[in-house]
Design a protein around this motif. Structure first.
Motif, PDB file in Angstrom:
ATOM      1  N   ASP A 232       0.661  -1.338   0.089  1.00 18.07           N
ATOM      2  CA  ASP A 232      -0.132   0.160   0.016  1.00 18.07           C
ATOM      3  C   ASP A 232       0.811   1.391   0.011  1.00 18.07           C
TER       4      ASP A 232
ATOM      5  N   ILE B  74      -3.321   6.765   5.803  1.00 17.72           N
ATOM      6  CA  ILE B  74      -4.341   6.013   5.587  1.00 17.72           C
ATOM      7  C   ILE B  74      -5.640   6.965   5.600  1.00 17.72           C
TER       8      ILE B  74
ATOM      9  N   ASN C  21      -8.285   6.819   2.881  1.00 15.83           N
ATOM     10  CA  ASN C  21      -8.297   5.636   2.193  1.00 15.83           C
ATOM     11  C   ASN C  21      -9.511   4.994   2.456  1.00 15.83           C
TER      12      ASN C  21
ATOM     13  N   ARG D 208      -9.369   1.023   2.614  1.00 21.53           N
ATOM     14  CA  ARG D 208      -8.891   0.512   3.714  1.00 21.53           C
ATOM     15  C   ARG D 208      -9.653   0.648   5.256  1.00 21.53           C
TER      16      ARG D 208
END
Ligand SMILES: Nc1nc2c(ncn2[C@@H]2O[C@H](COP(=O)(O)OP(=O)(O)O)[C@@H](O)[C@H]2O)c(=O)[nH]1
Ligand SMILES: [Mg+2]
Length: 299
Positions: free
Chosen positions: A214, A245, A248, A251
């Protein structure tokens, strides 16, 4: 259900939070309705800390708390530790008293028992962390011993998972549990005051590099928790990972899928236990009527 608690909880009231947690843990009447009223978003950064017993996880968290308090942050800690259920109380209590933060709603500490022999997380950990998030803390640290299932489970709850290890003799790094490699967003090599720390860090960095995913190069941070060494770097690494993150959605959805899956599983398995199953099976066996598939269908 005490819905009057909700506005207090959202206001960060620690007593209301503790009360809500008890209601959830005891499955008070309509406790699910309280959960259904929790806000959709939260700015709390959930940090899982896992690693072998004695690696220095609690010491690290204690020192992190000190630094973050100095930055004016509000911090919650959940300690899940079957061997030493609770060691923040004493350490932190003393310090907070010393620095006149005692009884200040900046810190909330809760210990939770682990589940079963495999050391899984407490069954209500998802709900309890959501309550803490609703109470508006900046950070939630969840400490769990890296044995059994808890390390994998914590990675399903935390935005950032920190794996704490200590320098070991040369070859050990190769045998590091593959599971730890999979879940670590950040490695901490604590007890870096030990002689072979640099070599270990170097090897772990090489290994971590091969596990890059990632677009995130897993940082390996060297710390001596007892001397507050390396902690600002760790806080930086946490911030960098959080930045990585944020936004994101994939995720985020992944974490929520994991939680959804667990909650469904728990709900479905609710009134099923092995003892009752075995008794019923035994009765049918004695009667000579047992068929596995018909039996499963009756459950
Ligand atoms: N030498 C050294 N000892 C440490 C360090 N960090 C923690 N310890 C000690 O290691 C022991 C276990 O620490 P603890 O935080 O309880 O480990 P945990 O089981 O992972 O939570 C304690 O006696 C700590 O004082 C460190 O960086 N260097
Ligand atoms: Mg500990």
């Amino acid at each position: 259900m005490h819905f009057s608690l909700l506005p207090l909880l959202l206001n960060g009231d620690i007593k209301a939070l503790a009360r809500c947690i008890s209601l959830i843990e005891n499955e008070a009447t309509n406790y699910e309705q309280l959960l259904e009223k929790l806000p959709a978003t939260s700015h709390t950064q959930v940090i899982g800390i896992t690693g072998p017993p004695g690696a220095g996880k609690s010491t690290l968290v204690n020192e992190l708390i000190q630094l973050l308090l100095e930055q004016g942050k509000r911090i919650a800690i959940i300690a899940i530790d079957p061997s030493s259920p609770f060691n923040y109380g004493a350490l932190l209590g003393d310090r907070i008293r010393m620095s006149q933060h005692f009884n200040n709603p900046q810190v909330f500490i809760r210990s939770m028992a682990s589940r079963g022999a495999l050391g899984g997380l407490s069954p209500k950990i998802i709900e309890v962390s959501d309550l803490i998030k609703a109470a508006g803390f900046d950070y939630l640290f969840i400490e769990t011993v890296g044995v059994g299932q808890s390390e994998v489970e914590v990675a399903g709850i935390a935005d950032t998972t920190i794996v704490v290890v200590v320098p070991e003799a040369g070859d050990e790094i190769q045998t590091m549990k593959a599971g730890l490699m999979e879940i670590a967003n950040i490695f901490v090599v604590n007890k870096a005051d030990h002689s072979n720390a640099d070599e270990f860090v170097k090897n772990l960095r090489l290994l971590a590099h091969t596990r890059q995913r990632d677009n995130w190069e897993i940082p390996v941070i060297k710390t001596v928790a007892t001397q507050q060494e390396g902690l600002p770097k760790l806080i930086d690494a946490i911030s960098m990972h959080q930045q990585q993150i944020t936004n994101n959605i994939e995720r985020h959805a992944q974490l929520l899928t994991e939680k959804t899956y667990q909650l469904i599983q728990r709900r479905r398995m609710k009134n099923i236990n092995r003892k009752t199953l075995q008794l019923e099976i035994q009765q049918q066996l004695t009667a000579g009527t047992f068929n596995l598939y018909r039996f499963v269908n009756t459950i």
